[in-house]
Design a protein around this motif. Structure first.
Motif, short mmCIF file in Angstrom:
data_model
loop_
_atom_site.label_atom_id
_atom_site.label_comp_id
_atom_site.label_asym_id
_atom_site.label_seq_id
_atom_site.Cartn_x
_atom_site.Cartn_y
_atom_site.Cartn_z
N PRO A 37 -25.74 6.75 3.69
CA PRO A 37 -25.96 6.17 4.69
C PRO A 37 -26.02 6.64 5.81
O PRO A 37 -26.64 5.99 6.90
N THR A 38 -25.71 7.50 5.61
CA THR A 38 -25.70 8.55 7.16
C THR A 38 -26.43 10.59 6.62
O THR A 38 -25.95 10.48 5.28
N LEU A 39 -27.07 11.32 7.62
CA LEU A 39 -26.68 12.47 7.47
C LEU A 39 -25.63 13.15 6.68
O LEU A 39 -25.62 13.91 6.55
N ALA A 40 -24.68 12.37 7.53
CA ALA A 40 -22.97 13.37 7.60
C ALA A 40 -23.18 13.64 6.13
O ALA A 40 -21.97 14.31 5.52
N ALA A 41 -23.52 12.03 5.55
CA ALA A 41 -22.33 12.29 4.56
C ALA A 41 -23.45 12.94 3.25
O ALA A 41 -22.99 13.38 2.23
N VAL A 64 -33.50 3.59 12.26
CA VAL A 64 -33.29 4.90 13.07
C VAL A 64 -32.12 5.51 12.07
O VAL A 64 -31.20 4.89 12.55
N ILE A 65 -31.93 7.02 12.43
CA ILE A 65 -31.50 8.18 11.09
C ILE A 65 -30.56 8.56 12.60
O ILE A 65 -31.57 9.18 12.78
N ALA A 66 -29.35 8.58 12.77
CA ALA A 66 -28.33 9.08 13.75
C ALA A 66 -28.10 10.73 12.36
O ALA A 66 -28.11 11.15 11.89
#
Length: 243
Positions: free
Chosen positions: A15-19, A39-41
């Motif tokens: 779900p996120t770039l961090a993940a 939009v991707i954080a």
């Protein structure tokens, strides 16, 4: 098709770039998914491994830094390859932070950022490590700092050198409103090969520890380039330059 995440590694969605960065193994490729209305954080941390990001997407840099080799354990290389990122944000505080090793902290590793065959809009760049553009265009909208660790922050007591090399028909376009520029504390070196272009859309500062070596094109659009360090021009094409 609506998918369960905005990024994927192999057949696994995140779900996120961090993940995705946390889950990635050394050598993995993270694919950005261009899903309409999404939009991707772009915040997260990478250390101890080499990871590639590819794909086309709208991105938001305002949620925090994308750290390369800051904290954690081990050097890191982040590569954008065939990545086309359009920024929907305009953050004066966050973007990409490429780290260099610093004594008496957890940041004892070096970061490398490679951008190749890509077009990227970035809000804010802090580069204390090593960075290369290869056949790519990078637009830094809201703050630029190319600045190695000063001597007081290094293990050997000498200024560390942060580098940014433009190669193979690359173009770097920067705003420089924050008074940082090149070589603010430690050494900073920007090199522009004969095929590449550096453009500053606001006044730009080369500080005492800064070096700019331009063999390609410098575009100033009438803005001032203040040189308190060392600027070299070799067969350079100057466009509306005020130096």
């Amino acid at each position: 098709e609506i998918v369960a995440g905005l990024l994927k590694i192999g057949d696994t969605y995140y779900p996120t770039l961090a993940a995705a960065l946390a889950a990635a193994a050394d050598g993995d490729i993270i694919e950005l998914i261009n899903q309409e209305g999404s939009v991707i954080a772009m915040n997260g941390s990478l250390y101890g491994k080499n990871v590639t990001i590819t794909g086309t997407a709208k991105v938001d840099w305002s949620k925090g830094f994308l750290f390369v080799a800051r904290g954690g354990n081990g050097n890191a290389t982040l590569t954008f390859d065939n990545a086309n990122l359009t920024s929907t944000s305009n953050s004066a505080s966050y973007g990409i932070h490429v780290s260099g090793r610093e004594k008496n902290t957890a940041d004892k590793y070096d970061g490398t950022l490679v951008i190749k065959n890509s077009t990227i809009e970035l809000d804010y760049l802090i580069n204390k490590g090593a960075m290369t553009l290869d056949n790519s265009t990078l637009t830094v909208k809201n703050g630029f700092d190319l600045n190695g660790r000063p001597a007081k922050e290094t293990e050997n007591g000498e200024d560390a050198n942060a580098t940014l090399a433009l190669t193979n028909n690359s173009k770097l376009v920067v705003n420089n409103h924050n008074g940082m520029g090149i070589g603010r504390e430690g050494k900073g070196e920007l090199t522009v090969d004969a095929s590449s272009t550096f453009e500053h859309t606001l006044d730009f500062l080369v500080c005492a520890n800064g070096t700019m070596d331009v063999k390609g094109t410098l575009v100033s659009n009438g803005k001032k380039l203040t040189n308190n360090g060392e600027v070299k021009f070799t067969d350079t094409k100057l466009t509306a330059a005020t130096i």
